[in-house]
Design a protein around this motif. Structure first.
Motif, PDB file in Angstrom:
ATOM      1  N   LEU A 123       0.821  -1.196   0.000  1.00  0.00           N
ATOM      2  CA  LEU A 123       0.000   0.000   0.000  1.00  0.00           C
ATOM      3  C   LEU A 123       0.859   1.251   0.000  1.00  0.00           C
ATOM      4  O   LEU A 123       1.907   1.296   0.624  1.00  0.00           O
ATOM      5  CB  LEU A 123      -0.917   0.026   1.221  1.00  0.00           C
ATOM      6  N   SER A 124       0.387   2.265  -0.718  1.00  0.00           N
ATOM      7  CA  SER A 124       1.047   3.552  -0.732  1.00  0.00           C
ATOM      8  C   SER A 124       0.021   4.618  -0.395  1.00  0.00           C
ATOM      9  O   SER A 124      -1.043   4.664  -1.000  1.00  0.00           O
ATOM     10  CB  SER A 124       1.624   3.844  -2.116  1.00  0.00           C
ATOM     11  N   PHE A 125       0.343   5.446   0.534  1.00  0.00           N
ATOM     12  CA  PHE A 125      -0.539   6.548   0.865  1.00  0.00           C
ATOM     13  C   PHE A 125      -0.036   7.855   0.282  1.00  0.00           C
ATOM     14  O   PHE A 125      -0.569   8.912   0.550  1.00  0.00           O
ATOM     15  CB  PHE A 125      -0.725   6.644   2.384  1.00  0.00           C
ATOM     16  N   GLY A 126       0.998   7.761  -0.559  1.00  0.00           N
ATOM     17  CA  GLY A 126       1.498   8.924  -1.259  1.00  0.00           C
ATOM     18  C   GLY A 126       2.075   9.961  -0.317  1.00  0.00           C
ATOM     19  O   GLY A 126       2.398   9.679   0.822  1.00  0.00           O
ATOM     20  N   GLN A 127       2.201  11.156  -0.838  1.00  0.00           N
ATOM     21  CA  GLN A 127       2.706  12.254  -0.039  1.00  0.00           C
ATOM     22  C   GLN A 127       1.552  13.187   0.266  1.00  0.00           C
ATOM     23  O   GLN A 127       0.554  13.215  -0.445  1.00  0.00           O
ATOM     24  CB  GLN A 127       3.820  12.962  -0.795  1.00  0.00           C
ATOM     25  N   SER A 128       1.687  13.929   1.302  1.00  0.00           N
ATOM     26  CA  SER A 128       0.614  14.767   1.784  1.00  0.00           C
ATOM     27  C   SER A 128       0.176  15.810   0.759  1.00  0.00           C
ATOM     28  O   SER A 128       0.988  16.598   0.281  1.00  0.00           O
ATOM     29  CB  SER A 128       1.068  15.467   3.065  1.00  0.00           C
ATOM     30  N   ILE A 129      -1.078  15.749   0.389  1.00  0.00           N
ATOM     31  CA  ILE A 129      -1.698  16.800  -0.411  1.00  0.00           C
ATOM     32  C   ILE A 129      -3.077  17.052   0.183  1.00  0.00           C
ATOM     33  O   ILE A 129      -3.644  16.187   0.839  1.00  0.00           O
ATOM     34  CB  ILE A 129      -1.816  16.452  -1.920  1.00  0.00           C
ATOM     35  N   ASP A 130      -3.583  18.228  -0.038  1.00  0.00           N
ATOM     36  CA  ASP A 130      -4.867  18.611   0.510  1.00  0.00           C
ATOM     37  C   ASP A 130      -5.948  18.341  -0.536  1.00  0.00           C
ATOM     38  O   ASP A 130      -6.148  19.132  -1.450  1.00  0.00           O
ATOM     39  CB  ASP A 130      -4.820  20.088   0.903  1.00  0.00           C
ATOM     40  N   ILE A 131      -6.620  17.199  -0.395  1.00  0.00           N
ATOM     41  CA  ILE A 131      -7.661  16.803  -1.347  1.00  0.00           C
ATOM     42  C   ILE A 131      -8.796  17.827  -1.343  1.00  0.00           C
ATOM     43  O   ILE A 131      -9.331  18.170  -2.393  1.00  0.00           O
ATOM     44  CB  ILE A 131      -8.196  15.394  -1.022  1.00  0.00           C
ATOM     45  N   ALA A 132      -9.163  18.320  -0.177  1.00  0.00           N
ATOM     46  CA  ALA A 132     -10.249  19.302  -0.088  1.00  0.00           C
ATOM     47  C   ALA A 132      -9.888  20.570  -0.860  1.00  0.00           C
ATOM     48  O   ALA A 132     -10.723  21.142  -1.567  1.00  0.00           O
ATOM     49  CB  ALA A 132     -10.571  19.621   1.359  1.00  0.00           C
ATOM     50  N   ALA A 133      -8.633  21.019  -0.745  1.00  0.00           N
ATOM     51  CA  ALA A 133      -8.204  22.218  -1.473  1.00  0.00           C
ATOM     52  C   ALA A 133      -8.216  21.970  -2.981  1.00  0.00           C
ATOM     53  O   ALA A 133      -8.606  22.846  -3.758  1.00  0.00           O
ATOM     54  CB  ALA A 133      -6.812  22.648  -1.015  1.00  0.00           C
ATOM     55  N   ALA A 134      -7.804  20.770  -3.392  1.00  0.00           N
ATOM     56  CA  ALA A 134      -7.845  20.444  -4.822  1.00  0.00           C
ATOM     57  C   ALA A 134      -9.286  20.445  -5.313  1.00  0.00           C
ATOM     58  O   ALA A 134      -9.585  20.979  -6.393  1.00  0.00           O
ATOM     59  CB  ALA A 134      -7.189  19.086  -5.072  1.00  0.00           C
ATOM     60  N   GLY A 135     -10.186  19.861  -4.524  1.00  0.00           N
ATOM     61  CA  GLY A 135     -11.603  19.856  -4.891  1.00  0.00           C
ATOM     62  C   GLY A 135     -12.171  21.260  -4.975  1.00  0.00           C
ATOM     63  O   GLY A 135     -12.957  21.578  -5.879  1.00  0.00           O
ATOM     64  N   ALA A 136     -11.774  22.125  -4.048  1.00  0.00           N
ATOM     65  CA  ALA A 136     -12.245  23.518  -4.067  1.00  0.00           C
ATOM     66  C   ALA A 136     -11.738  24.248  -5.305  1.00  0.00           C
ATOM     67  O   ALA A 136     -12.479  25.014  -5.940  1.00  0.00           O
ATOM     68  CB  ALA A 136     -11.790  24.245  -2.802  1.00  0.00           C
TER      69      ALA A 136
END
Length: 163
Positions: free
Chosen positions: A35-48
């Motif tokens: 499993l990979s959880f990737g690096q921290s990004i703000d999904i909510a900010a991308a959605g906005a």
């Protein structure tokens, strides 16, 4: 900085294969799924950001986040980071369609934007919006959901509509 895009409409008959939904991105090595959880990004900010862009283009309904599209995006970002191959084709020959299907998403529509070298989500979206093809993907009326991921400077945005 590099950016690339892919878009396609997929007929229902092409995506009827049954897959088990995946809630997180994964990489399979020698039959072992990691499993990979990737690096921290703000999904909510991308959605906005996506919602604001779509609203400016007459699409009032915001996109929803999809765990399956997120898994497909993260798997491809991880693959590009691991191999250094900046392409819509994965190191194993996968395509956006096959990655989306493998993540358990039955797509009637999908589009994939990739980017490399940007330092932030804001910069990635700025570059995507400056590219007519990437912008077209982000404002596609057919899209209803998204996944957005990054790994070591490789960014992937996957948009879709399930069947």
């Amino acid at each position: 900085m590099k950016i690339r895009l892919a878009t396609a409409s997929v007929s229902l008959s092409l995506v009827l294969s049954a897959c088990t939904p995946t809630q997180t991105a994964s990489v399979e090595t020698a039959g072992v799924q990691r499993l990979s959880f990737g690096q921290s990004i703000d999904i909510a900010a991308a959605g906005a950001r996506l919602s604001a862009l779509r609203a400016q283009n007459g699409l009032g309904r915001p996109l929803g986040h999809s765990a399956e599209l997120q898994a497909a995006a993260q798997a491809h970002a991880d693959d590009m980071s691991r191999t250094g191959n900046f392409s819509h084709t994965g190191s194993n020959g996968s395509t956006a369609a096959s990655r989306i299907r493998s993540a358990g998403y039955r797509a009637c529509f999908y589009a994939e934007n990739i980017a490399q070298g940007q330092a932030s989500t804001a910069q990635v979206f700025q570059d995507f919006m400056a590219s007519p093809g990437h912008r077209r993907n982000m404002v596609a009326a057919q899209a209803t959901q998204f996944g957005f991921a990054q790994a070591n400077g490789y960014w992937v945005l996957v948009l879709g509509r399930s069947c």
